[in-house]
Structures are given as structure tokens and as C-alpha cells.
Design a protein around this motif. Structure first.
Motif, PDB file in Angstrom:
ATOM      1  N   HIS A 148      57.864   8.278 -63.532  1.00  0.00           N
ATOM      2  CA  HIS A 148      57.462   9.073 -62.397  1.00  0.00           C
ATOM      3  C   HIS A 148      58.248   8.702 -60.873  1.00  0.00           C
ATOM      4  CE1 HIS A 148      53.927  11.620 -63.145  1.00  0.00           C
ATOM      5  NE2 HIS A 148      53.708  10.823 -64.073  1.00  0.00           N
ATOM      6  N   ALA A 149      58.540   7.412 -60.835  1.00  0.00           N
ATOM      7  CA  ALA A 149      59.233   7.058 -59.467  1.00  0.00           C
ATOM      8  C   ALA A 149      60.605   7.504 -59.869  1.00  0.00           C
ATOM      9  CB  ALA A 149      59.443   5.748 -59.563  1.00  0.00           C
ATOM     10  N   THR A 150      61.134   7.678 -61.075  1.00  0.00           N
ATOM     11  CA  THR A 150      62.442   8.404 -61.201  1.00  0.00           C
ATOM     12  C   THR A 150      62.732   9.860 -60.918  1.00  0.00           C
ATOM     13  OG1 THR A 150      63.011   6.521 -62.728  1.00  0.00           O
ATOM     14  CG2 THR A 150      64.410   8.413 -62.769  1.00  0.00           C
ATOM     15  N   VAL A 151      61.609  10.498 -61.456  1.00  0.00           N
ATOM     16  CA  VAL A 151      61.910  12.079 -61.699  1.00  0.00           C
ATOM     17  C   VAL A 151      60.972  12.699 -60.189  1.00  0.00           C
ATOM     18  CG1 VAL A 151      62.072  12.114 -63.830  1.00  0.00           C
ATOM     19  CG2 VAL A 151      59.741  12.523 -62.965  1.00  0.00           C
ATOM     20  N   SER A 152      60.315  11.979 -59.373  1.00  0.00           N
ATOM     21  CA  SER A 152      59.660  12.574 -58.334  1.00  0.00           C
ATOM     22  C   SER A 152      60.412  12.610 -57.077  1.00  0.00           C
ATOM     23  CB  SER A 152      58.344  11.755 -58.098  1.00  0.00           C
ATOM     24  OG  SER A 152      58.436  10.705 -57.711  1.00  0.00           O
ATOM     25  N   LYS A 153      61.811  12.890 -57.153  1.00  0.00           N
ATOM     26  CA  LYS A 153      62.519  12.844 -55.864  1.00  0.00           C
ATOM     27  C   LYS A 153      62.883  14.225 -55.395  1.00  0.00           C
ATOM     28  CE  LYS A 153      63.924   8.107 -56.912  1.00  0.00           C
ATOM     29  NZ  LYS A 153      65.169   7.479 -57.199  1.00  0.00           N
ATOM     30  N   HIS A 154      61.876  15.252 -55.775  1.00  0.00           N
ATOM     31  CA  HIS A 154      62.604  16.522 -55.620  1.00  0.00           C
ATOM     32  C   HIS A 154      60.995  17.223 -55.062  1.00  0.00           C
ATOM     33  CE1 HIS A 154      63.152  21.065 -56.169  1.00  0.00           C
ATOM     34  NE2 HIS A 154      64.267  20.672 -56.339  1.00  0.00           N
ATOM     35  N   GLU A 155      61.267  18.112 -54.036  1.00  0.00           N
ATOM     36  CA  GLU A 155      60.120  18.751 -53.424  1.00  0.00           C
ATOM     37  C   GLU A 155      59.052  19.471 -54.291  1.00  0.00           C
ATOM     38  OE1 GLU A 155      61.444  21.280 -50.310  1.00  0.00           O
ATOM     39  OE2 GLU A 155      62.594  22.606 -51.271  1.00  0.00           O
ATOM     40  N   ASN A 156      59.921  20.003 -55.322  1.00  0.00           N
ATOM     41  CA  ASN A 156      58.995  21.001 -56.171  1.00  0.00           C
ATOM     42  C   ASN A 156      58.527  20.070 -57.529  1.00  0.00           C
ATOM     43  OD1 ASN A 156      61.097  23.135 -55.092  1.00  0.00           O
ATOM     44  ND2 ASN A 156      58.970  23.211 -54.648  1.00  0.00           N
ATOM     45  N   ILE A 157      58.573  18.749 -57.493  1.00  0.00           N
ATOM     46  CA  ILE A 157      57.828  17.805 -58.539  1.00  0.00           C
ATOM     47  C   ILE A 157      56.857  16.945 -57.877  1.00  0.00           C
ATOM     48  CG2 ILE A 157      58.407  16.128 -60.182  1.00  0.00           C
ATOM     49  CD1 ILE A 157      60.094  18.647 -60.812  1.00  0.00           C
ATOM     50  N   VAL A 158      55.770  16.921 -58.492  1.00  0.00           N
ATOM     51  CA  VAL A 158      54.666  16.113 -58.118  1.00  0.00           C
ATOM     52  C   VAL A 158      55.147  14.784 -57.525  1.00  0.00           C
ATOM     53  CG1 VAL A 158      53.735  15.167 -60.448  1.00  0.00           C
ATOM     54  CG2 VAL A 158      52.183  15.577 -58.369  1.00  0.00           C
ATOM     55  N   MET A 238      50.644  23.125 -63.190  1.00  0.00           N
ATOM     56  CA  MET A 238      51.212  23.540 -61.773  1.00  0.00           C
ATOM     57  C   MET A 238      50.280  23.165 -60.996  1.00  0.00           C
ATOM     58  SD  MET A 238      54.466  23.852 -62.892  1.00  0.00           S
ATOM     59  CE  MET A 238      54.845  24.044 -64.757  1.00  0.00           C
ATOM     60  N   LEU A 239      50.858  22.681 -59.698  1.00  0.00           N
ATOM     61  CA  LEU A 239      49.999  22.377 -58.536  1.00  0.00           C
ATOM     62  C   LEU A 239      50.083  23.349 -57.345  1.00  0.00           C
ATOM     63  CD1 LEU A 239      49.572  18.506 -58.811  1.00  0.00           C
ATOM     64  CD2 LEU A 239      47.978  20.069 -59.563  1.00  0.00           C
ATOM     65  N   ILE A 240      49.287  23.951 -56.744  1.00  0.00           N
ATOM     66  CA  ILE A 240      49.465  24.710 -55.590  1.00  0.00           C
ATOM     67  C   ILE A 240      48.898  24.013 -54.404  1.00  0.00           C
ATOM     68  CG2 ILE A 240      47.692  26.420 -56.167  1.00  0.00           C
ATOM     69  CD1 ILE A 240      49.526  28.775 -55.076  1.00  0.00           C
ATOM     70  N   GLY A 241      49.491  24.068 -53.284  1.00  0.00           N
ATOM     71  CA  GLY A 241      49.022  23.565 -51.929  1.00  0.00           C
ATOM     72  C   GLY A 241      49.052  24.705 -50.981  1.00  0.00           C
ATOM     73  N   SER A 242      49.226  23.979 -49.718  1.00  0.00           N
ATOM     74  CA  SER A 242      48.946  25.093 -48.506  1.00  0.00           C
ATOM     75  C   SER A 242      50.325  25.832 -48.434  1.00  0.00           C
ATOM     76  CB  SER A 242      48.621  24.069 -47.379  1.00  0.00           C
ATOM     77  OG  SER A 242      49.713  23.209 -47.000  1.00  0.00           O
ATOM     78  N   GLY A 243      50.423  27.154 -47.973  1.00  0.00           N
ATOM     79  CA  GLY A 243      51.479  27.828 -47.829  1.00  0.00           C
ATOM     80  C   GLY A 243      52.182  28.242 -49.102  1.00  0.00           C
ATOM     81  N   LEU A 244      51.302  28.303 -50.074  1.00  0.00           N
ATOM     82  CA  LEU A 244      51.897  28.719 -51.530  1.00  0.00           C
ATOM     83  C   LEU A 244      53.020  27.602 -51.968  1.00  0.00           C
ATOM     84  CD1 LEU A 244      52.233  32.470 -51.445  1.00  0.00           C
ATOM     85  CD2 LEU A 244      50.384  30.996 -52.459  1.00  0.00           C
ATOM     86  N   SER A 245      52.808  26.453 -51.366  1.00  0.00           N
ATOM     87  CA  SER A 245      53.886  25.394 -51.832  1.00  0.00           C
ATOM     88  C   SER A 245      53.422  24.899 -53.334  1.00  0.00           C
ATOM     89  CB  SER A 245      54.006  24.327 -51.082  1.00  0.00           C
ATOM     90  OG  SER A 245      52.717  23.715 -51.047  1.00  0.00           O
ATOM     91  N   VAL A 246      54.347  24.773 -54.222  1.00  0.00           N
ATOM     92  CA  VAL A 246      54.072  24.375 -55.538  1.00  0.00           C
ATOM     93  C   VAL A 246      54.958  23.145 -56.152  1.00  0.00           C
ATOM     94  CG1 VAL A 246      53.927  25.523 -58.131  1.00  0.00           C
ATOM     95  CG2 VAL A 246      53.457  26.902 -56.207  1.00  0.00           C
ATOM     96  N   LYS A 247      54.159  22.598 -56.999  1.00  0.00           N
ATOM     97  CA  LYS A 247      54.837  21.287 -57.591  1.00  0.00           C
ATOM     98  C   LYS A 247      54.732  21.226 -59.013  1.00  0.00           C
ATOM     99  CE  LYS A 247      54.358  18.766 -53.252  1.00  0.00           C
ATOM    100  NZ  LYS A 247      55.968  18.818 -52.913  1.00  0.00           N
ATOM    101  N   VAL A 248      55.715  20.784 -59.868  1.00  0.00           N
ATOM    102  CA  VAL A 248      55.500  20.662 -61.233  1.00  0.00           C
ATOM    103  C   VAL A 248      54.848  19.651 -61.625  1.00  0.00           C
ATOM    104  CG1 VAL A 248      56.912  20.759 -63.376  1.00  0.00           C
ATOM    105  CG2 VAL A 248      57.674  22.147 -61.492  1.00  0.00           C
ATOM    106  N   SER A 249      53.837  19.614 -62.418  1.00  0.00           N
ATOM    107  CA  SER A 249      52.997  18.370 -62.664  1.00  0.00           C
ATOM    108  C   SER A 249      52.995  18.504 -64.442  1.00  0.00           C
ATOM    109  CB  SER A 249      51.577  18.430 -62.318  1.00  0.00           C
ATOM    110  OG  SER A 249      50.770  17.480 -62.426  1.00  0.00           O
ATOM    111  N   GLY A 250      52.168  17.663 -64.865  1.00  0.00           N
ATOM    112  CA  GLY A 250      51.778  17.545 -66.520  1.00  0.00           C
ATOM    113  C   GLY A 250      53.090  17.123 -66.869  1.00  0.00           C
ATOM    114  N   LEU A 251      53.550  16.051 -66.605  1.00  0.00           N
ATOM    115  CA  LEU A 251      54.830  15.440 -67.183  1.00  0.00           C
ATOM    116  C   LEU A 251      54.465  14.429 -68.362  1.00  0.00           C
ATOM    117  CD1 LEU A 251      56.772  14.823 -63.994  1.00  0.00           C
ATOM    118  CD2 LEU A 251      57.017  16.696 -65.487  1.00  0.00           C
TER     119      LEU A 251
END
Length: 394
Positions: A148-158, A238-251
Motif C-alpha cells: 500500500h505504501a508503494t502504490v498509494s502515491k496517486h490521487e485516484n488510489i486509496v 471503488m470509493l467515492i467522496g465529496s465532489g465526485l472524487s473517486v479512488k481505486v480500492s480493493g487491492l
């Protein structure tokens, strides 16, 4: 002569000569004693260090003792994974409060809570390692945290916030989103009970494009920068937040397949067949285009507000119909450009499917043609019926 004899008898030299045999006994004895002391100290030091190593190893086998638990490398030191996670270890000024269990995960309970730091509070999800985990489970959990520490450096990844791996209890702290699970959010729109603020009351076909672009960007990052196939692309992951911001989860699927260098039967069983590409159903090698097929299914989920794919087919009927080049019907409220993109992503031959960069360009181009009318469905979602039709465990 008598005077000379008396003087010689009192001479110190005469005393040294007379004590020679005594010195021959004392000096070796002293040397032997000092040698014994040194050897004893060496033996005591060795025994002490060995006992300490046994204590560390013993605490590692039970990670619920609240003590430092360096994972065994054969020499009683921290594993490289733990050393690499040093910067992620939760600071002492941070506290986790209001912890409530959500579900049982692969490694232990998954909870929600609040992370308090510098008079601010952040909603988080906490993945924990279960009580009395053995050495192998603890090692795998630390590897998951490092993943998780390696791949979570993008705004659309949890995003990973912190972890605790050098002492028990071990856990991973991830950012939370509200409303959260994308599939549940889509279902809530059916009943018009989202309750997440005015910015969520309008979810239109154009919203589908905006959400899909973010998901495609996150998946593109995973593959382009890390050569990772997600393996379980679906609205439920997938996780959806405020302003329709979305992050890929379930890794979890991606982590296990990367760690094992192969896909196990257990992993495949956990991915419903209705989201699987034809080559995957036939147990052929997977590529990033296998995820692209699932992305097309995800587009269908969003435009139908969470309907199961292939609604007119049972899970057992998917393979023969897929091999016969069966296509899902165009959903209601789905414009022609979006339906074309769904079909493009779900081409039978994986080589004919678009790459993520092309998908992102198409989404950018088509969004101006999309309808802005809120999506609605008069049919409430029956969860049991959904799981049956989707092929999910009951």
C-alpha cells in the motif's frame, strides 16, 4: 667474617632468593584465576544474548502482547519491509478514537474510526492483524502494508496514512471517503436517500464520465508505474467522496497475485464471473486489458445505478454466451457514445480493447455529449436478489 655473615643474612637479596618456590606457586594460580574469570564473563554474555533472542522470537509468534515485535530474519533484526516502513509508523501525537468494526477481512477485523492529530480529526479505515497471528501471517501483513505504501502515491488510489508494524497491535490506516463504497452510493440514488449534500444530489450520465475518468487514471497508474493488474475492477471496490472524487480500492487481489507471482484458484473464486474477461474465464494469461473488460462492466454498473451485469443471464450462462459474442443490451438513459465505449472495452479479443490512455481521451471527448439529467430508478435494490444475479456469495 662473622660480621659479614650477619650482614648477608639480613640482605634483601637473601630474602628474595629464599621466597622463590613460593612465587612459583602464587603467580600461575593468579593467572589461572584471571583466565577463569574472563572465560566466565564470555559464557555469561553469550547465554544472555541467546536468551534475549529467544524472547524476541517468542513475542513475534504472538503479536498481541503490546511489545516491539521485529519479524525474524534469522538474526533477530527488523525485516527490510519494516525498515522501509519507518517513515509511515504512526507518530506518538496521533491517536485513533471511535473505532467501530465494519467487517472481517483476510488478516483480521476492518474497522472505521477517527484519526486525531494537531486538533484535527480525519475519518479513517483501519485494517488490523488478528489476535494470536503467527510469524507467517505477521510477515505477510507487513508486506501488504508495504504494498500500500508503494502504490498509494496517486490521487485516484486509496491513500495510506499511517501504519504500526514494529509493535502490536499491527494495523494499517487508510483514508476514508464519504459516502464511501461506490456501489452502495449508486443504490442510494435509486431511493433518493444519498444524504451527502447538494453536490451529490445530481448524478447524471455526465457524472459517469467524470467518475470513470478518475478510475481509469488510477488503473493506468497501477499498470504503467507498477505493472500491477487490479484483478477485481467493480463498483464495489471503488470509493467515492465529496465532489465526485473517486479512488481505486480493493487491492487485495493485486497484492496476493503480485506476492505469489501467480493467481490461485481461491483468488479467482472471489471474483464473480460476470466481471471476468473471456480469457480469464478460460484460465488464459491475464493482461491489463483483462481489467479493461471489467472497466466496461463498471461503466454499465454506473449508468444503471448499480444493476448486476448481464441481468438476463444466470452466472452459469455467462461463459457460453460470452464465447458466442453475446453483448448486453443498451441500458436506459445510456447515450450512444457511452454504449459504444462499453462495447469497445468488452471486445472479445483482448488486443482489440483500448488501453487506459485511449479510454481517458474518449471519456474527455464524449462527456460534452452526455446528458446532465439526474439518473433515477424507480426500482429499489433487493440485496439478496442482486447477489444471486451477480454471482456473489450469499
Amino acid at each position: 667474617m662473622a660480621a659479614q655473615a650477619q650482614c648477608n643474612g639480613s640482605d634483601p637479596v637473601g630474602y628474595e632468593e629464599g621466597s622463590g618456590p613460593f612465587a612459583m606457586i602464587i603467580i600461575p594460580s593468579l593467572l589461572a584465576l584471571s583466565t577463569l574469570i574472563v572465560v566466565s564473563q564470555i559464557i555469561w554474555s553469550f547465554v544472555t544474548k541467546r536468551s534475549s533472542a529467544q524472547v524476541i522470537t517468542g513475542s513475534s509468534s504472538n503479536v498481541n502482547e503490546g511489545e516491539p515485535v521485529p519479524l525474524d530474519t534469522g538474526v533477530g533484526t527488523l525485516r527490510p519491509a519494516q525498515e522501509a516502513l519507518g517513515q509511515w509508523e504512526i507518530p506518538t501525537q496521533c491517536t485513533l478514537v471511535g473505532i467501530e468494526p465494519l467487517q472481517m477481512g483476510r488478516y483480521g477485523p476492518i474497522c472505521k474510526g477517527q484519526l486525531k492529530q494537531d486538533n484535527t480529526s480525519t475519518a479513517v479505515v483501519i485494517k488490523t492483524l488478528k489476535d494470536r497471528s503467527n510469524q507467517s501471517e505477521a510477515t505477510e501483513f507487513v508486506d501488504l502494508v508495504l504494498f500500500h505504501a508503494t502504490v498509494s502515491k496517486h490521487e485516484n488510489i486509496v491513500k495510506m496514512l499511517y501504519c504500526q508494524t514494529c509493535r502490536t497491535p499491527m494495523y494499517l490506516v487508510l483514508e476514508a471517503s464519504f459516502p464511501g463504497n461506490l456501489l452502495h452510493f449508486l443504490w442510494s440514488l435509486r431511493e433518493d436517500r444519498c444524504g451527502a449534500g447538494d453536490n451529490f444530489q445530481v448524478f447524471s450520465e455526465r457524472s459517469v464520465y467524470l467518475v470513470a475518468k478518475q478510475i481509469a487514471a488510477g488503473l493506468d497508474y497501477l499498470h504503467s508505474y507498477h505493472r500491477i493488474i487490479h484483478g477485481d475492477v467493480a463498483a464495489r471496490n471503488m470509493l467515492i467522496g465529496s465532489g465526485l472524487s473517486v479512488k481505486v480500492s480493493g487491492l487485495d487481489w493485486a497484492f496476493k497475485s503480485r506476492q505469489m507471482r501467480m493467481v490461485s484458484k481461491e483468488q479467482e473464486v472471489n471474483v464473480p464471473v460476470k466481471w471476468q474477461a473471456p480469457e480469464r474465464i478460460m484460465r488464459l494469461p491475464l493482461t491489463d486489458r483483462s481489467d479493461v473488460w471489467s472497466f466496461g462492466i463498471l461503466l454499465y454498473e454506473m449508468i444503471t445505478l448499480g444493476s448486476p451485469p448481464y441481468p438476463d443471464l444466470d452466472p452459469s450462462e455467462v461463459l457460453p454466451n460470452t464465447l458466442a459474442h453475446y453483448r448486453m443490451k443498451r441500458p436506459e438513459n445510456c447515450g450512444a457514445p457511452l454504449y459504444d465505449l462499453i462495447k469497445y472495452c468488452c471486445m472479445w479479443n483482448f488486443k482489440d480493447r483500448p488501453v487506459y490512455s485511449a479510454i481517458i481521451r474518449l471519456l474527455d471527448s464524449y462527456k460534452y455529449l452526455a446528458d446532465t439529467k439526474p439518473l433515477r430508478s424507480e426500482q429499489e435494490m433487493d440485496i439478496c436478489e442482486y447477489r444471486r444475479k451477480a454471482g456473489l456469495p450469499q
